[in-house]
Design a protein around this motif. Sequence first.
Motif, PDB file in Angstrom:
ATOM      1  N   GLY A 119       0.807  -1.337   0.049  1.00  0.00           N
ATOM      2  CA  GLY A 119       0.033  -0.077  -0.036  1.00  0.00           C
ATOM      3  C   GLY A 119       0.765   1.321  -0.152  1.00  0.00           C
ATOM      4  O   GLY A 119       2.196   1.303  -0.232  1.00  0.00           O
ATOM      5  N   ARG A 121       1.116   3.466   2.544  1.00  0.00           N
ATOM      6  CA  ARG A 121       1.693   3.767   3.838  1.00  0.00           C
ATOM      7  C   ARG A 121       3.013   3.362   4.146  1.00  0.00           C
ATOM      8  O   ARG A 121       3.750   4.118   4.614  1.00  0.00           O
ATOM      9  N   ASN A 189      -0.272  16.421  -0.961  1.00  0.00           N
ATOM     10  CA  ASN A 189      -0.972  15.428  -1.341  1.00  0.00           C
ATOM     11  C   ASN A 189      -2.028  16.137  -2.269  1.00  0.00           C
ATOM     12  O   ASN A 189      -2.596  17.038  -2.235  1.00  0.00           O
ATOM     13  N   ASN A 193      -7.251  14.296   0.017  1.00  0.00           N
ATOM     14  CA  ASN A 193      -7.839  13.769   1.041  1.00  0.00           C
ATOM     15  C   ASN A 193      -7.776  14.603   2.209  1.00  0.00           C
ATOM     16  O   ASN A 193      -6.558  14.762   2.878  1.00  0.00           O
ATOM     17  N   ASP A 231       2.239  12.972  -2.389  1.00  0.00           N
ATOM     18  CA  ASP A 231       1.340  11.758  -2.313  1.00  0.00           C
ATOM     19  C   ASP A 231       0.028  11.973  -3.440  1.00  0.00           C
ATOM     20  O   ASP A 231      -0.616  12.969  -3.119  1.00  0.00           O
ATOM     21  N   SER A 265      -4.617   1.006  -4.090  1.00  0.00           N
ATOM     22  CA  SER A 265      -5.766   1.254  -3.268  1.00  0.00           C
ATOM     23  C   SER A 265      -6.876   2.048  -3.928  1.00  0.00           C
ATOM     24  O   SER A 265      -8.075   1.241  -3.436  1.00  0.00           O
ATOM     25  N   ARG A 274      -3.303  -4.413  -0.762  1.00  0.00           N
ATOM     26  CA  ARG A 274      -2.113  -3.899  -0.198  1.00  0.00           C
ATOM     27  C   ARG A 274      -0.976  -3.842  -1.373  1.00  0.00           C
ATOM     28  O   ARG A 274      -0.016  -4.660  -1.137  1.00  0.00           O
TER      29      ARG A 274
HETATM   30  C1  LIG Z   1      -3.947  10.699   0.737  1.00  0.00           C
HETATM   31  C2  LIG Z   1      -3.589   9.209   1.182  1.00  0.00           C
HETATM   32  N1  LIG Z   1      -2.316   8.787   1.166  1.00  0.00           N
HETATM   33  C3  LIG Z   1      -2.349   7.291   1.557  1.00  0.00           C
HETATM   34  C4  LIG Z   1      -3.173   6.618   1.882  1.00  0.00           C
HETATM   35  C5  LIG Z   1      -3.081   5.232   2.320  1.00  0.00           C
HETATM   36  O1  LIG Z   1      -3.056   4.373   1.278  1.00  0.00           O
HETATM   37  P1  LIG Z   1      -3.000   2.925   1.466  1.00  0.00           P
HETATM   38  O2  LIG Z   1      -4.335   2.094   1.897  1.00  0.00           O
HETATM   39  O3  LIG Z   1      -2.500   2.194   0.091  1.00  0.00           O
HETATM   40  O4  LIG Z   1      -1.871   2.493   2.465  1.00  0.00           O
HETATM   41  C6  LIG Z   1      -4.399   7.182   1.906  1.00  0.00           C
HETATM   42  C7  LIG Z   1      -5.828   6.334   2.437  1.00  0.00           C
HETATM   43  O5  LIG Z   1      -6.927   6.752   2.865  1.00  0.00           O
HETATM   44  C8  LIG Z   1      -4.824   8.426   1.435  1.00  0.00           C
HETATM   45  O6  LIG Z   1      -5.772   9.053   1.754  1.00  0.00           O
END
Ligand SMILES: Cc1ncc(COP(=O)(O)O)c(C=O)c1O
Length: 432
Positions: A119, A121, A189, A193, A231, A265, A274
């Motif tokens: 993922g 993270r 980002n 989000n 991001d 994801s 993942r």
């Molecule tokens: C901006 C952003 N980055 C990273 C992630 C994490 O993604 P992953 O689930 O692939 O670890 C999210 C998950 O909500 C997200 O909103």
Amino acid sequence: MSIDISAYLPSDGQAAMRRAVTPIMATMQGSKILAIAAQVKTLQAQGREICNLTVGDFSPDQFRVPDALTEKIQQYVAEGQTNYPPADGVPELKSAISDLYRDKLGLDYGPEGVCVGSGARPPIYAAWRLFTKPGDRTVSFLPMWNVGYYAHFCETEHHFVPTSAENNFFPTVEQVEAQLHGTRLLCTNSPLNPTGTVIDRDVLVGIANAVVAENRKREAKGQPPVMWIYDQVYWLLTSQGSTHYNPVTLVPDCAPYVIHVDAISKWMAGTGLRVGWGVLPPYLQAKMKGFIGHVGAWAPRPEQMATAWLLREPGALDEYLDGLRTQINARLEKIYAAVLEMKAKGLPVDAIAPQGAIYLSLKVDLFDHGFSTNEEIRAWMLEEAGVAVVPFQAFDLPADSGWFRMSVGAVGLDELDGALDRLDAALRRRLG
Ligand SMILES: Cc1ncc(COP(=O)(O)O)c(C=O)c1O
């Protein structure tokens, strides 16, 4: 016979935990969004009709991963692709990602600039560990997802810089410039989000140029550079009419400092599969690979192989994305239109036009109608309208300014009609 472990454990588990773990772990916060989601589940279990717009995830009832991906994962498991993958990803996936970035973003990093993880993270956390040590200055702009947790783990001196709705909740170039001095890590980002907005081209160019200028000065003094996590996990979910920009495409001189973070994801609706990655300058890739390998945060091999296959299948990704974006946009546009209609009728609501990701920024300004915090308004919306949303405070924005995230990943179009009618009716009741 088995040993009942509970007989051997301390009676006050919380106190024992605080003695056992480090202060950083003892003070680690749980996800605020998951706490709200739990509240929603409780109400639903009581039989209440709740439109759950809280979770930044996809319900498989609404959004499916590509069928071909599912089939390929099963096939690779059956074929025995079940041993450890290389720590930075199988070569097939690394080269498919490198081609994706070349073809869609015009960036040629080669497979040696790709580091796969489980993922988005792991590459994010790896970047934090690569570039920061306790006490280092780190910066992000509010609202933004989860950065505070990483800053807490890494014990950095983190600066959260609030942005405003006028700027679609992105920083201005001046805000970034004012933060750069002494900063080791910058986090941004887009699509963002929680807001569902995308960063403006000129702003991104300005930020990229500021990072380059700052690092030129530091290089001359032999100081460590400011690094930049960009991001872009939602980039392939940018709405029609909006454009996703990338700092390296716009200002290639910033390439040595940018770590792109990405994953299937969101844009394959596969949060549980993942598979994610960092795309970063090859001179840093081995360090990210080493970290992800030691933590064991690699992506499952069958999922990697299947993702590589799908990315290489001519037309398959675009066809899937067209369908996914259409479904997401239909939901976001429906909410947006309804909110604007409520606003036109004099109700105290507003929204920002959806530009990307699965989110809409909703403003509910009931501060002249008996509420003094976002949290009170959130709880009222849940109770009175059966509409569950997340306040921007869950994304570290401290101000009680009435802004909320609505996420459409787990709702059906038909469900939205009822929810928006209930919100309209509840607002009218409130205003008397
Ligand atoms: C901006 C952003 N980055 C990273 C992630 C994490 O993604 P992953 O689930 O692939 O670890 C999210 C998950 O909500 C997200 O909103």
